[in-house]
Design an enzyme around this catalytic site. Structure first.
Site, PDB file in Angstrom:
ATOM      1  N   GLU A 103      19.625  -7.055  14.753  1.00 29.86           N
ATOM      2  CA  GLU A 103      20.028  -8.351  15.197  1.00 29.86           C
ATOM      3  C   GLU A 103      20.032  -8.641  16.578  1.00 29.86           C
ATOM      4  OE1 GLU A 103      23.816  -7.047  14.185  1.00 29.86           O
ATOM      5  OE2 GLU A 103      24.663  -6.337  16.134  1.00 29.86           O
ATOM      6  N   CYS A 115      20.920 -11.626  23.626  1.00 31.75           N
ATOM      7  CA  CYS A 115      20.987 -10.053  23.521  1.00 31.75           C
ATOM      8  C   CYS A 115      20.016  -9.498  22.571  1.00 31.75           C
ATOM      9  CB  CYS A 115      22.706  -9.930  23.416  1.00 31.75           C
ATOM     10  SG  CYS A 115      22.840  -8.365  23.020  1.00 31.75           S
ATOM     11  N   CYS A 137      20.913   3.473  16.050  1.00 37.12           N
ATOM     12  CA  CYS A 137      21.177   4.246  17.259  1.00 37.12           C
ATOM     13  C   CYS A 137      21.114   5.518  16.797  1.00 37.12           C
ATOM     14  CB  CYS A 137      21.945   3.434  18.066  1.00 37.12           C
ATOM     15  SG  CYS A 137      22.067   4.192  19.587  1.00 37.12           S
ATOM     16  N   CYS A 195      28.109   7.111  19.358  1.00 35.73           N
ATOM     17  CA  CYS A 195      29.233   6.709  20.156  1.00 35.73           C
ATOM     18  C   CYS A 195      30.306   6.489  19.351  1.00 35.73           C
ATOM     19  CB  CYS A 195      29.060   5.731  21.164  1.00 35.73           C
ATOM     20  SG  CYS A 195      27.719   5.926  22.440  1.00 35.73           S
ATOM     21  N   CYS A 208      31.362   2.792  18.312  1.00 34.64           N
ATOM     22  CA  CYS A 208      30.523   1.604  18.040  1.00 34.64           C
ATOM     23  C   CYS A 208      29.724   1.760  16.517  1.00 34.64           C
ATOM     24  CB  CYS A 208      29.213   2.160  18.843  1.00 34.64           C
ATOM     25  SG  CYS A 208      27.689   1.120  18.657  1.00 34.64           S
ATOM     26  N   CYS A 234      28.567  -5.479  19.010  1.00 34.48           N
ATOM     27  CA  CYS A 234      27.286  -4.691  18.686  1.00 34.48           C
ATOM     28  C   CYS A 234      27.506  -3.979  17.648  1.00 34.48           C
ATOM     29  CB  CYS A 234      27.496  -3.639  19.746  1.00 34.48           C
ATOM     30  SG  CYS A 234      26.415  -2.268  19.640  1.00 34.48           S
TER      31      CYS A 234
HETATM   32  N1  SAH Z   1      22.930   1.669  23.737  1.00 34.80           N
HETATM   33  C1  SAH Z   1      23.266   0.915  24.913  1.00 34.80           C
HETATM   34  C2  SAH Z   1      23.088  -0.685  24.849  1.00 34.80           C
HETATM   35  C3  SAH Z   1      23.568  -1.184  23.421  1.00 34.80           C
HETATM   36  S1  SAH Z   1      25.236  -1.189  23.423  1.00 34.80           S
HETATM   37  C4  SAH Z   1      24.545   1.210  25.293  1.00 34.80           C
HETATM   38  O1  SAH Z   1      25.370   1.858  24.939  1.00 34.80           O
HETATM   39  O2  SAH Z   1      24.615   0.633  26.723  1.00 34.80           O
HETATM   40  C5  SAH Z   1      25.788  -2.477  24.340  1.00 34.80           C
HETATM   41  C6  SAH Z   1      27.097  -2.295  24.873  1.00 34.80           C
HETATM   42  O3  SAH Z   1      28.060  -2.583  23.705  1.00 34.80           O
HETATM   43  C7  SAH Z   1      27.712  -0.936  25.409  1.00 34.80           C
HETATM   44  O4  SAH Z   1      28.105  -0.951  26.657  1.00 34.80           O
HETATM   45  C8  SAH Z   1      28.595  -0.521  24.359  1.00 34.80           C
HETATM   46  O5  SAH Z   1      29.427   0.269  24.714  1.00 34.80           O
HETATM   47  C9  SAH Z   1      29.275  -1.696  23.982  1.00 34.80           C
HETATM   48  N2  SAH Z   1      30.148  -1.477  22.622  1.00 34.80           N
HETATM   49  C10 SAH Z   1      29.599  -0.761  21.657  1.00 34.80           C
HETATM   50  N3  SAH Z   1      30.387  -0.769  20.700  1.00 34.80           N
HETATM   51  C11 SAH Z   1      31.396  -1.764  21.092  1.00 34.80           C
HETATM   52  C12 SAH Z   1      32.742  -2.267  20.606  1.00 34.80           C
HETATM   53  N4  SAH Z   1      33.167  -1.791  19.356  1.00 34.80           N
HETATM   54  N5  SAH Z   1      33.544  -3.118  21.512  1.00 34.80           N
HETATM   55  C13 SAH Z   1      33.144  -3.414  22.579  1.00 34.80           C
HETATM   56  N6  SAH Z   1      31.665  -3.047  23.202  1.00 34.80           N
HETATM   57  C14 SAH Z   1      31.112  -2.129  22.503  1.00 34.80           C
HETATM   58 FE1  SF4 Z   2      23.956   3.395  20.713  1.00 34.04          FE
HETATM   59 FE2  SF4 Z   2      26.082   2.066  20.347  1.00 34.04          FE
HETATM   60 FE3  SF4 Z   2      26.371   4.343  21.753  1.00 34.04          FE
HETATM   61 FE4  SF4 Z   2      24.920   2.096  22.581  1.00 34.04          FE
HETATM   62  S1  SF4 Z   2      27.070   2.334  22.258  1.00 34.04           S
HETATM   63  S2  SF4 Z   2      24.061   4.093  22.928  1.00 34.04           S
HETATM   64  S3  SF4 Z   2      24.133   1.333  20.533  1.00 34.04           S
HETATM   65  S4  SF4 Z   2      25.940   4.312  19.692  1.00 34.04           S
END
Ligand code: SAH
Ligand code: SF4
Length: 366
Positions: A105, A118, A125, A129, A132, A345
């Site tokens: 996306e 974005c 990924c 995390c 996420c 995300c």
């Molecule tokens: N992988 C990279 C970039 C993509 S994620 C990273 O993790 O930085 C982009 C941002 O979205 C990151 O700061 C991540 O922590 C945040 N993010 C992921 N899941 C989220 C959620 N459920 N609510 C708010 N931000 C979220």
């Molecule tokens: Fe991957 Fe989501 Fe962690 Fe970013 S926040 S590194 S997209 S798992």
């Protein structure tokens, strides 16, 4: 009439080469041995990248014969739009793929003073995390530079305003796909004409790749998803912390700031009763104060990751912010938009493929 020989393999397959992803120089090489290859390639690159046109007929300063030849050998786009969602607040989100159904996306983010977007760097990924949706969906593959720049150009066609800012905060960890991300940044700068200063790469914190990025000296903006200043808290949220703990990754960010002279950002996702206490804020301010950086607070965007996570109250966020500010740290808070189209995300693609269904399991740090 039945197809002969091997041709049935090709039925319905478009074997034309997408121009998006090629530099003007590479387009010229493909137009050779035409005498005017370099000049024509420059014109074509201007249409494709500078004006974001989607078809050859729109390239008015090219002779009709050349446009017809181009249409036979090339396409403009490498990507197909699977879904287009529009939010009431102006945010638009595209779900795209290259014909293989592996969707990812990208989001258009219009603001009063600028338009940003974005982009995704991977399909899924592998970092796992725990907050996420993308992370829980697992990982398919890296995106090519063409697939990254292709997202930008599709979004540019949705608006008459110029998209001047790009953030790599869609699906995926950009530093796991650094070569292609750097190639895409090169195209966005050289061919589209974006300022490197308006390109932000957000990373989970891969120390060797941060160092590699610092060595390029590119004045792009680097953001670290820090989320917690204490290892035991960060580890619960991000498996990567076991490999590169807080002290190491923050040291790499400090070194990056010194090497490039650019402020860095620390993103802090706030989750109720997990990392949002005033003690957490105090630890964060001790970690980052006295160095050119910004802390960007991101209230947890609800996704059911089966961790029982929820968003802190506004009061709690205010208190967290207050602790940082009274230590002299510059703090911003993410303005949330696109709620009605699941612009957080990983959400839209998650819905499309069926919740966490199609991809492999998250593997964390290998
Ligand atoms: N992988 C990279 C970039 C993509 S994620 C990273 O993790 O930085 C982009 C941002 O979205 C990151 O700061 C991540 O922590 C945040 N993010 C992921 N899941 C989220 C959620 N459920 N609510 C708010 N931000 C979220
Ligand atoms: Fe991957 Fe989501 Fe962690 Fe970013 S926040 S590194 S997209 S798992």
């Amino acid at each position: 009439m039945p197809l002969q020989g091997r041709e049935w393999y090709l039925e319905g397959v478009d074997s034309r080469v997408p121009l998006v992803g090629l530099t003007a120089q590479e387009i010229a090489e493909r137009l050779a041995p035409r005498e005017d290859a370099r000049w024509r390639a420059k014109q074509i690159a201007k249409w494709v990248y500078g004006k974001a046109v989607a078809d050859f007929d729109a390239m008015r300063d090219l002779p009709a014969t050349l446009r017809a030849e181009l249409a036979e050998a090339f396409t403009v786009d490498p990507l197909t739009v699977a879904r287009h969602a529009k939010s009431s607040d102006g945010v638009e989100k595209l779900l795209v793929h290259r014909g293989d159904g592996q969707v990812y996306e990208c989001v258009l983010l219009p603001y009063e003073d600028r338009v940003s977007c974005c982009l995704s760097s991977q399909v899924g990924c592998p970092m796992g995390c725990t907050f996420c949706a993308t992370g829980l969906g697992g990982f398919d593959r890296n995106l090519s530079a063409a697939e990254i720049v292709g997202q930008y150009l599709l979004l540019q066609r949705l608006t008459t305003r110029r998209i001047g800012h790009v953030v790599f905060m869609g699906m995926g960890e950009p530093l796991l796909n650094l070569d292609n991300v750097l190639k895409a940044i090169g195209l966005l700068h050289d061919e589209v004409g974006l300022s490197l200063r308006h390109i932000t790469v957000s990373t989970v914190g891969l120390v060797p790749q941060i160092r590699r990025l610092s060595q390029t000296g590119l004045p792009i903006h680097l953001a670290l998803s820090l989320h917690a200043a204490r290892d035991e808290v960060r580890e619960r949220l991000m498996p990567v912390n076991k490999k590169w703990p807080v002290a190491e990754v923050v040291a790499a960010m400090r070194a990056h700031q010194k090497a490039t002279g650019r402020k860095v950002t620390f993103e802090v996702l706030l989750i109720a009763d997990v990392n949002d206490s005033t003690e957490d804020a105090a630890a964060m301010s001790r970690l980052v104060r006295g160095f050119p950086c910004i802390v960007n607070l991101i209230p947890f965007n609800y996704v059911d990751t089966e961790q029982g996570f929820s968003r802190p109250s506004a009061n709690r966020i205010r208190a967290f912010r207050g602790v940082l500010e009274s230590a002299g740290v510059t703090v911003t808070q993410r303005v949330e938009r696109g709620h009605d189209i699941a612009a957080a995300c990983g959400q839209l693609a998650g819905e499309h493929v069926g919740r966490f269904a199609k991809r492999g399991v998250p593997v964390g740090v290998r």
